[in-house]
Design a protein around this motif. Structure first.
Motif, PDB file in Angstrom:
ATOM      1  N   ASN A  94       0.821  -1.209   0.000  1.00  0.00           N
ATOM      2  CA  ASN A  94       0.000   0.000   0.000  1.00  0.00           C
ATOM      3  C   ASN A  94       0.854   1.258   0.000  1.00  0.00           C
ATOM      4  OD1 ASN A  94      -2.427  -1.388  -0.015  1.00  0.00           O
ATOM      5  ND2 ASN A  94      -2.612  -1.405   2.216  1.00  0.00           N
ATOM      6  N   ASN A  95       1.921   1.247   0.783  1.00  0.00           N
ATOM      7  CA  ASN A  95       2.788   2.413   0.846  1.00  0.00           C
ATOM      8  C   ASN A  95       3.566   2.625  -0.441  1.00  0.00           C
ATOM      9  OD1 ASN A  95       3.036   3.876   3.683  1.00  0.00           O
ATOM     10  ND2 ASN A  95       2.607   1.719   4.080  1.00  0.00           N
ATOM     11  N   VAL A  96       4.062   1.532  -1.017  1.00  0.00           N
ATOM     12  CA  VAL A  96       4.794   1.643  -2.285  1.00  0.00           C
ATOM     13  C   VAL A  96       3.888   2.190  -3.376  1.00  0.00           C
ATOM     14  CG1 VAL A  96       5.881   0.325  -4.147  1.00  0.00           C
ATOM     15  CG2 VAL A  96       6.495  -0.142  -1.771  1.00  0.00           C
ATOM     16  N   LEU A  97       2.649   1.692  -3.428  1.00  0.00           N
ATOM     17  CA  LEU A  97       1.711   2.130  -4.460  1.00  0.00           C
ATOM     18  C   LEU A  97       1.203   3.551  -4.240  1.00  0.00           C
ATOM     19  CD1 LEU A  97      -0.390  -1.143  -4.975  1.00  0.00           C
ATOM     20  CD2 LEU A  97       1.452  -0.231  -6.410  1.00  0.00           C
ATOM     21  N   THR A  98       1.479   4.105  -3.082  1.00  0.00           N
ATOM     22  CA  THR A  98       1.132   5.498  -2.816  1.00  0.00           C
ATOM     23  C   THR A  98       2.332   6.421  -2.993  1.00  0.00           C
ATOM     24  OG1 THR A  98      -0.588   4.858  -1.231  1.00  0.00           O
ATOM     25  CG2 THR A  98       0.228   7.116  -1.105  1.00  0.00           C
ATOM     26  N   VAL A  99       3.447   6.074  -2.355  1.00  0.00           N
ATOM     27  CA  VAL A  99       4.623   6.953  -2.337  1.00  0.00           C
ATOM     28  C   VAL A  99       5.251   7.088  -3.717  1.00  0.00           C
ATOM     29  CG1 VAL A  99       6.957   7.243  -1.409  1.00  0.00           C
ATOM     30  CG2 VAL A  99       5.094   6.508   0.091  1.00  0.00           C
ATOM     31  N   LEU A 100       5.363   5.993  -4.455  1.00  0.00           N
ATOM     32  CA  LEU A 100       6.016   6.056  -5.762  1.00  0.00           C
ATOM     33  C   LEU A 100       5.255   6.956  -6.747  1.00  0.00           C
ATOM     34  CD1 LEU A 100       8.443   5.099  -7.363  1.00  0.00           C
ATOM     35  CD2 LEU A 100       7.143   3.079  -8.057  1.00  0.00           C
ATOM     36  N   PRO A 101       3.943   6.773  -6.923  1.00  0.00           N
ATOM     37  CA  PRO A 101       3.213   7.688  -7.817  1.00  0.00           C
ATOM     38  C   PRO A 101       3.277   9.145  -7.359  1.00  0.00           C
ATOM     39  CG  PRO A 101       1.904   5.736  -7.398  1.00  0.00           C
ATOM     40  CD  PRO A 101       3.066   5.691  -6.446  1.00  0.00           C
ATOM     41  N   LEU A 102       3.202   9.372  -6.034  1.00  0.00           N
ATOM     42  CA  LEU A 102       3.291  10.741  -5.538  1.00  0.00           C
ATOM     43  C   LEU A 102       4.653  11.350  -5.861  1.00  0.00           C
ATOM     44  CD1 LEU A 102       1.552  10.530  -2.043  1.00  0.00           C
ATOM     45  CD2 LEU A 102       0.711  11.717  -4.073  1.00  0.00           C
ATOM     46  N   GLY A 103       5.709  10.563  -5.735  1.00  0.00           N
ATOM     47  CA  GLY A 103       7.038  11.058  -6.080  1.00  0.00           C
ATOM     48  C   GLY A 103       7.117  11.470  -7.539  1.00  0.00           C
ATOM     49  N   LEU A 104       6.498  10.682  -8.409  1.00  0.00           N
ATOM     50  CA  LEU A 104       6.484  11.002  -9.837  1.00  0.00           C
ATOM     51  C   LEU A 104       5.685  12.272 -10.113  1.00  0.00           C
ATOM     52  CD1 LEU A 104       5.920   7.403 -11.247  1.00  0.00           C
ATOM     53  CD2 LEU A 104       8.011   8.748 -11.461  1.00  0.00           C
ATOM     54  N   ILE A 105       4.563  12.417  -9.425  1.00  0.00           N
ATOM     55  CA  ILE A 105       3.717  13.606  -9.602  1.00  0.00           C
ATOM     56  C   ILE A 105       4.442  14.860  -9.112  1.00  0.00           C
ATOM     57  CG2 ILE A 105       1.619  14.771  -8.804  1.00  0.00           C
ATOM     58  CD1 ILE A 105       0.282  11.981  -8.768  1.00  0.00           C
ATOM     59  N   PHE A 106       5.040  14.778  -7.938  1.00  0.00           N
ATOM     60  CA  PHE A 106       5.755  15.940  -7.394  1.00  0.00           C
ATOM     61  C   PHE A 106       6.920  16.327  -8.302  1.00  0.00           C
ATOM     62  CE2 PHE A 106       4.385  14.270  -2.975  1.00  0.00           C
ATOM     63  CZ  PHE A 106       3.147  14.865  -3.111  1.00  0.00           C
ATOM     64  N   GLY A 107       7.603  15.321  -8.849  1.00  0.00           N
ATOM     65  CA  GLY A 107       8.702  15.611  -9.767  1.00  0.00           C
ATOM     66  C   GLY A 107       8.212  16.274 -11.043  1.00  0.00           C
ATOM     67  N   TRP A 108       7.078  15.817 -11.542  1.00  0.00           N
ATOM     68  CA  TRP A 108       6.480  16.371 -12.756  1.00  0.00           C
ATOM     69  C   TRP A 108       6.107  17.838 -12.540  1.00  0.00           C
ATOM     70  CZ3 TRP A 108       0.800  15.253 -14.413  1.00  0.00           C
ATOM     71  CH2 TRP A 108       0.572  15.772 -15.688  1.00  0.00           C
ATOM     72  N   VAL A 109       5.499  18.121 -11.390  1.00  0.00           N
ATOM     73  CA  VAL A 109       5.082  19.488 -11.084  1.00  0.00           C
ATOM     74  C   VAL A 109       6.302  20.405 -10.945  1.00  0.00           C
ATOM     75  CG1 VAL A 109       3.944  20.945  -9.374  1.00  0.00           C
ATOM     76  CG2 VAL A 109       2.928  18.760 -10.004  1.00  0.00           C
ATOM     77  N   PHE A 110       7.340  19.915 -10.290  1.00  0.00           N
ATOM     78  CA  PHE A 110       8.559  20.720 -10.143  1.00  0.00           C
ATOM     79  C   PHE A 110       9.164  21.026 -11.516  1.00  0.00           C
ATOM     80  CE2 PHE A 110      13.292  20.578  -9.778  1.00  0.00           C
ATOM     81  CZ  PHE A 110      13.462  21.832  -9.220  1.00  0.00           C
TER      82      PHE A 110
END
Length: 221
Positions: free
Chosen positions: A181-197
């Motif tokens: 559950n944590n991997v499936l949450t943290v990894l996509p969020l990391g990608l989204i935050f990187g995209w926004v930056f």
């Protein structure tokens, strides 16, 4: 800097951060909760005070020492908020509100968020977003973008972002489902935050999204 040295330098920096945080989460936190004077303040000390000092300190040091190897060497915080940020903010808030209502059959904010026993909220919901965005998007992704195309840099920094969460997973003895559950949450969020930056060239949008996500998860879910 030769390519081998570049990789070795980046890997050593990440290893330093990872090992320090493993020691803080695995050893220091355990010692703090054993002491009557710090037992109730352990979350605040670790997630707010120590995290701010260690993560921001290392980030500032590395940004200064490696400024010639950064994709964005100017101001990391500015007033550029692309449409993408506002769309994601609405999506985040809407998704978390619906999730909270679905799971609890109501929309209830925890009444004791800022009491002595629950003041970990400050570290989890605010400090985490500021410090993690500063070092992972502001430094690691910023440096990766100087050498790699966006897609590659974003995937690498998201994996590094996921990896820094592993110490707390070890300490909390998560089940296999908890890990998943944590991997499936943290990894996509990391990608989204990187995209926004990358789209904004500004750390504020990803930091705000990060803080909103953590705050609503902590307060509602």
């Amino acid at each position: 800097m030769k390519q081998t040295n570049w990789y070795a330098n980046l890997a050593s920096q990440y290893a330093i951060l990872w090992l320090i945080w493993l020691g803080v989460q695995d050893y220091l936190y355990g010692e703090l909760i054993k002491l009557p004077a710090t037992a109730n303040d352990a979350d605040f000390i670790v997630n707010t005070v120590i995290k701010s000092i260690v993560w921001l300190g290392l980030g500032i040091w590395w940004l200064h020492s490696d400024r010639a190897q950064l994709w964005l060497s100017g101001k990391l915080y500015n007033r550029h908020f692309p449409t993408l940020f506002w769309e994601l903010l609405i999506l985040f808030v809407g998704y978390l509100l619906v999730t909270a209502i679905y799971e609890h059959h109501s929309l209830t904010i925890m009444p004791d968020l800022f009491t002595r026993e629950r003041h970990g909220f400050i570290g989890v919901a605010l400090i985490a977003g500021v410090t993690e965005e500063f070092i992972f998007r502001g430094y690691f992704m910023n440096r990766l973008l100087h050498r790699y195309a966006f897609m590659t840099a974003n995937i690498i920094q998201a994996l590094l972002f996921l990896g820094i969460h592993l110490p707390i997973y070890f300490v909390d003895h998560l089940s296999m489902m908890g890990w998943l559950n944590n991997v499936l949450t943290v990894l996509p969020l990391g990608l989204i935050f990187g995209w926004v930056f990358y789209r904004s060239k500004n750390l504020w949008p990803s930091t705000i999204l990060h803080c909103v996500w953590d705050a609503m998860i902590f307060a509602l879910i």
